[in-house]
Design an enzyme around this catalytic site. Structure first.
Site, short mmCIF file in Angstrom:
data_model
loop_
_atom_site.label_atom_id
_atom_site.label_comp_id
_atom_site.label_asym_id
_atom_site.label_seq_id
_atom_site.Cartn_x
_atom_site.Cartn_y
_atom_site.Cartn_z
N CYS A 145 0.83 -1.21 0.00
CA CYS A 145 0.00 0.00 0.00
C CYS A 145 0.86 1.25 0.00
CB CYS A 145 -0.93 -0.01 1.22
SG CYS A 145 -1.92 1.49 1.38
N CYS A 148 -0.30 4.08 2.25
CA CYS A 148 0.00 3.86 3.67
C CYS A 148 1.48 4.10 3.96
CB CYS A 148 -0.32 2.43 4.09
SG CYS A 148 -1.85 1.78 3.43
N ASP A 149 2.35 3.62 3.10
CA ASP A 149 3.76 3.52 3.46
C ASP A 149 4.71 4.37 2.64
OD1 ASP A 149 3.00 1.65 5.36
OD2 ASP A 149 3.20 -0.03 3.97
#
Ligand code: NAP
Length: 319
Positions: A145, A148-149
């Site tokens: 993701c 997300c990261d």
């Protein structure tokens, strides 16, 4: 005798546990069948159990570890009386009322649970390459993701594997942080839509490694490189990247609902008017019905919607 509940929640990621908090606080005494421990996202707590730092869930200015966030959500659901069971639903019958669900032997004559309303929150799993190092370094440089990261990879050279819209979307997003993004694709032509291809080709920060597969993720504690192999010549090379984003597709966890709920062409549950499915009394939330946003916070939000929809539906039936 089956245990009878007003609400059965299947799945325990952010969607399922938020639905549990809301329906427990509404005095609906939900039972949550949370899944069983495994090395995939198909486990209690869902995909966040496979991540490390979560910095985009509102309310945690210093971030929180994915598993810790899920433990907190679980404790919150339990506090209000949700009954959480560590097991997998092996079979479900949505063609009768009350609905029936089995854990353990799917052929057992009697279901394990009966419920007036069902909330499906079984999530989706990111497809993985299955190469050495990938599992071990998931959350330590391997991610599924970018939203997300990506932030953790500022100024670094990272790789994205895949040739579809997801891979290019991830790669384009990652150019905001990375010094360079290498898209590794197993063929010499992308599957992605024309517009995404045009955007990716126009980016000076994206380069393509065509007709290569990743054979190993290397690193001790965190990713330091990839071993890649040419798909026809078999020639091997090292790619010194500090991150690998696997973007080869997702699979919604809908096997037990096939033939019972309307699914889209990719197997996701179709919802309408909030969280309603095509079966009255069955609601769906989180990634099992969302292949667009796929965020913990959107899953949690849709879990709240499903609990409210279920509560109102039960109330309208006089339950
Ligand atoms: P996808 O379209 O199925 O693409 C998966 C890609 O991963 C393909 O290029 C495939 O290679 C590759 N792949 C699959 N298994 C692999 C393996 N084991 N090793 C190496 N490569 C592998 O999946 P997606 O990109 O997640 O998209 C899913 C759906 O969502 C699509 O309909 C897509 O259009 C849509 N979507 C749309 C957007 C958007 O419009 N912004 C964004 C994301 C997704 P091959 O090409 O060789 O098969």
């Amino acid at each position: 005798m089956p245990a009878k509940h007003k609400v059965l929640i299947v799945g325990s990621g952010p969607a399922g546990l938020t639905a549990a908090v809301y329906s427990a606080r509404a005095q609906l005494h939900p039972v949550v069948v949370e899944g069983e421990p495994s090395s995939t996202s198909d486990q209690p707590g869902g995909q966040l159990m496979l991540t490390t730092d979560v910095e985009n869930f509102p309310g945690f200015p210093d971030g929180i570890m994915g598993p810790e966030l899920m433990m907190a959500m679980r404790a919150q659901a339990t506090r209000f009386g949700a009954d959480i069971v560590t097991a997998k639903v092996s079979r479900i019958d949505l063609g009768r009322q009350p609905f029936a669900a089995w854990v353990g032997d799917p052929e057992a004559a009697e279901p394990t649970y009966e419920a007036d309303a069902v909330i499906v929150a079984t999530g989706a799993r990111a497809l993985m390459l299955g190469v050495p190092g990938e599992d071990r370094l998931l959350g330590y440089g391997v991610s599924t993701c970018a939203t997300c990261d990506g932030f953790f990879f500022r100024g670094q050279h990272i790789a994205v594997v895949g040739g579809g819209d997801s891979a290019l979307e991830e790669a384009l997003f990652l150019t905001r942080f990375a010094s360079k993004v290498t898209v590794i694709h197993r063929r010499d032509r992308l599957r992605a839509s024309r517009i995404m291809q045009d955007r990716a080709f126009a980016s000076p920060d994206i380069e393509f490694l065509w007709t290569h597969g990743v054979t190993e993720v290397t690193g001790d504690g965190k990713v330091t490189g990839l071993r890649v192999r040419h798909t026809t010549s078999g020639e091997e090379a090292e790619l010194p990247v500090t991150g690998l984003f696997v973007a080869i597709g997702h699979q919604p966890n809908t096997a037990i609902f096939h033939g019972q709920l309307e699914l889209d062409e990719n197997g996701y549950i179709r919802t309408h008017d909030g969280s309603r499915t095509d079966v009255e009394g069955v609601f769906a939330c989180g990634d099992v019905q969302d292949h667009v946003y796929r965020q913990a916070i959107t899953a949690a939000g849709s879990g709240c919607m499903a609990a409210i929809d279920a509560e109102r539906w039960l109330e309208a039936r006089g339950e």
